[in-house]
Design a protein around this motif. Structure first.
Motif, PDB file in Angstrom:
ATOM      1  N   GLU A   1       1.792   3.609  -6.033  1.00 38.20           N
ATOM      2  CA  GLU A   1       0.652   3.631  -6.944  1.00 38.20           C
ATOM      3  C   GLU A   1       0.526   2.338  -7.748  1.00 38.20           C
ATOM      4  O   GLU A   1      -0.577   1.869  -8.013  1.00 38.20           O
TER       5      GLU A   1
ATOM      6  N   SER B   1       1.304  -0.746  -6.899  1.00 38.47           N
ATOM      7  CA  SER B   1       0.698  -1.794  -6.076  1.00 38.47           C
ATOM      8  C   SER B   1      -0.787  -1.538  -5.878  1.00 38.47           C
ATOM      9  O   SER B   1      -1.612  -2.450  -5.947  1.00 38.47           O
ATOM     10  N   LEU B   2      -1.150  -0.265  -5.616  1.00 36.61           N
ATOM     11  CA  LEU B   2      -2.558   0.066  -5.399  1.00 36.61           C
ATOM     12  C   LEU B   2      -3.389  -0.209  -6.636  1.00 36.61           C
ATOM     13  O   LEU B   2      -4.534  -0.668  -6.549  1.00 36.61           O
TER      14      LEU B   2
ATOM     15  N   THR C   1      -5.257   6.460  -1.316  1.00 31.11           N
ATOM     16  CA  THR C   1      -4.873   6.784   0.058  1.00 31.11           C
ATOM     17  C   THR C   1      -5.032   8.272   0.308  1.00 31.11           C
ATOM     18  O   THR C   1      -5.036   9.077  -0.619  1.00 31.11           O
TER      19      THR C   1
ATOM     20  N   SER D   1      -6.451  -2.787  -6.786  1.00 34.53           N
ATOM     21  CA  SER D   1      -7.752  -2.336  -7.278  1.00 34.53           C
ATOM     22  C   SER D   1      -8.307  -3.320  -8.301  1.00 34.53           C
ATOM     23  O   SER D   1      -9.486  -3.706  -8.239  1.00 34.53           O
TER      24      SER D   1
ATOM     25  N   TYR E   1       0.806  -1.211   0.000  1.00 33.78           N
ATOM     26  CA  TYR E   1       0.000   0.000   0.000  1.00 33.78           C
ATOM     27  C   TYR E   1       0.844   1.268   0.000  1.00 33.78           C
ATOM     28  O   TYR E   1       0.376   2.335   0.367  1.00 33.78           O
TER      29      TYR E   1
ATOM     30  N   ILE F   1      -8.833   1.977  -5.426  1.00 31.04           N
ATOM     31  CA  ILE F   1      -8.312   2.159  -4.080  1.00 31.04           C
ATOM     32  C   ILE F   1      -7.265   3.256  -4.096  1.00 31.04           C
ATOM     33  O   ILE F   1      -6.369   3.269  -4.947  1.00 31.04           O
TER      34      ILE F   1
ATOM     35  N   LEU G   1      -6.630   4.187   3.806  1.00 35.49           N
ATOM     36  CA  LEU G   1      -7.230   3.845   2.519  1.00 35.49           C
ATOM     37  C   LEU G   1      -8.534   4.594   2.299  1.00 35.49           C
ATOM     38  O   LEU G   1      -9.331   4.775   3.229  1.00 35.49           O
TER      39      LEU G   1
END
Length: 451
Positions: A225, A227-228, A247, A232, A222, A245, A309
């Motif tokens: 970007e 990884s997010l 942050t 997602s 997390y 998703i 998140l």
């Protein structure tokens, strides 16, 4: 990878019980569910069924207990962890053993203890050979100093060092010697004693135990970007309604409204201490609590940077906080690291994998896990009540296990493979009908109506 786990006189397990991850040579389905290491075919999955209070959680707890004892000695509360069905069990040894592989070597590590007295009575490590023999690497018995096996041939310097460590350790009856030999000791890459830290760190780092309330994670998924974006896309496959998703930053004061300030300050202090010990410029972690998922990053003496998140649903203009999500969605975030991890040779041991998940979500998660780690040394051992996944298209017969409690409240472990079912048999129906045992047995109760 784990080959076998055995336990005796621990909680609901009285006599020796064993869970085996060695595949049956007679089963030809789902051959990709096993990994061949030398001449041994090791299963990648084990799904464990049983009624409530049958001992499923106790089976998971065996590995947690072994790891806890390895990291600091027999826990104080272990004095009542012997099987309390018989009075004589109080003074009887409890036995724990794991057979596993590190690379292409096979080991058996275990220890015995009289838990009521918090006393370790024996500890051993063997290397298991392909011809069926076992080479003792070290053993310690009672109060005597630990001793190397006859086949271990360290240099004179190493033998002298070992003798000093062993003599100093004699009498430490609540601690495990393998921890002592792995803590702060330096070994040459060619050392004949390298098996001590090798085995210790494999158990501590490669076996990950998750219970239904596991809330702390060290995943770094997390923090960026890329990884997010991947998370997602993955979450969207579960039909949770989440489309993206992201942050957002929050202050320490905002987080302290959700977490007691003294707990928060203790966490910050621990991260700073780890940062000093490792000489890293920063330290970061993910923290999952009941209604929140937070990323904490600490750099030097700066104020901690905290993000949480935020979730988008469909085309909604508004963001949603993690706390607003369903229990099932929150559970997916607990488990998602298992799908995206790049770790190799890891064993995930999960109690109640399906908690808060729809049966189809559980099945989808399992298929994704198997696909993500196809051909890799990755094992999943989990307990469940979800009968819809008891399917020979999804699991081999030797991957399905049961834990049943007998009339004396002792737990017994056995495999579906002993029933020799046909490949077209509908297992879930037969299980609920009681063919395999390990289901609740109800007593009659009568509500008397007043005249």
């Amino acid at each position: 990878m784990i080959l076998k786990l055995s336990v005796e006189n621990y909680k609901s397990f009285d006599k020796r019980e064993e869970l085996s991850m060695i595949s049956s040579s007679k089963i030809q389905t789902n051959k990709n569910h096993r990994i061949k290491i030398k001449q041994v075919n090791v299963l990648k999955n084990a799904v464990v069924y049983g009624a409530n209070a049958s001992g499923k959680t106790n089976l998971v707890d065996v590995l947690r207990f072994v790891k806890e004892t390895l990291s600091g000695g027999l826990p104080i509360n272990s004095v009542n962890s012997f099987c309390r069905k018989n009075e004589e069990n109080k003074e009887r040894e409890s036995i724990f053993e794991i057979q596993f592989t590190v690379g292409d070597r096979f080991y058996a590590y275990g220890f015995s203890a009289v838990l009521s007295r918090r006393t370790i009575t024996e500890e051993w490590l063997y290397e298991l050979m392909q011809d069926g023999s076992a080479h003792n690497l070290f053993i310690r018995t009672g109060d005597a100093a630990p001793a190397l096996g006859e086949g271990v041939t360290p240099t004179t310097s190493e033998r002298n060092r070992f003798s000093v460590y062993a003599e100093d350790f004699a009498g430490h009856d609540t601690q495990l010697f393998i921890e002592e030999m792995s803590r702060g000791k330096k070994y040459d890459n060619k050392s004949k004693l390298l098996f001590f830290p090798l085995v210790y760190h494999w158990i501590m780092q490669n076996i990950i135990v998750l219970n239904p309330n596991t809330a702390l994670s060290s995943t770094d998924l997390y923090y960026n970007e890329a990884s997010l974006e991947k998370i997602s896309c993955l979450i969207q496959t579960f039909d949770t309604g989440i489309s993206k998703i992201g942050t957002k930053k929050i202050s320490v004061d905002e987080l302290s409204k959700m977490v007691p300030k003294e707990v928060l300050m203790g966490l910050f202090a621990t991260l700073r201490q780890q940062m000093q010990m490792t000489s890293l410029p920063e330290m970061q972690m993910s923290w999952r609590i009941a209604d929140g998922f937070f990323n904490i990053r600490i750099r030097g003496n700066e104020e901690p940077e905290i993000t949480t998140l935020v979730l988008n649903h469909g085309k909604s203009f508004f963001d949603f906080d993690f706390a607003e999500e369903s229990d099932g969605t929150k559970r997916l975030f607990d488990l998602i690291d298992m799908l995206l991890t790049s770790r190799d040779d890891t064993v995930y041991v999960v109690d109640e994998l399906e908690r808060s998940l729809h049966p189809k979500l559980t099945e989808h998660f399992l298929k994704l896990f198997m696909d993500a780690h196809d051909g890799k040394r990755m094992q999943l051992i989990f307990t469940t009540h979800e009968d819809t996944i008891m399917d020979q298209d999804l699991f081999r017969r030797d991957e399905i296990w049961f834990v049943e409690r007998d009339n004396e409240n002792s737990s017994h472990i056995y495999s579906l493979d002993r029933f020799k079912e046909r490949y077209d048999k509908k297992l879930s129906k037969a299980y609920l009908e009681g063919r395999y045992g390990a289901i609740p047995v109800f007593r009659r109760f009568s509500f008397r109506k007043e005249e």
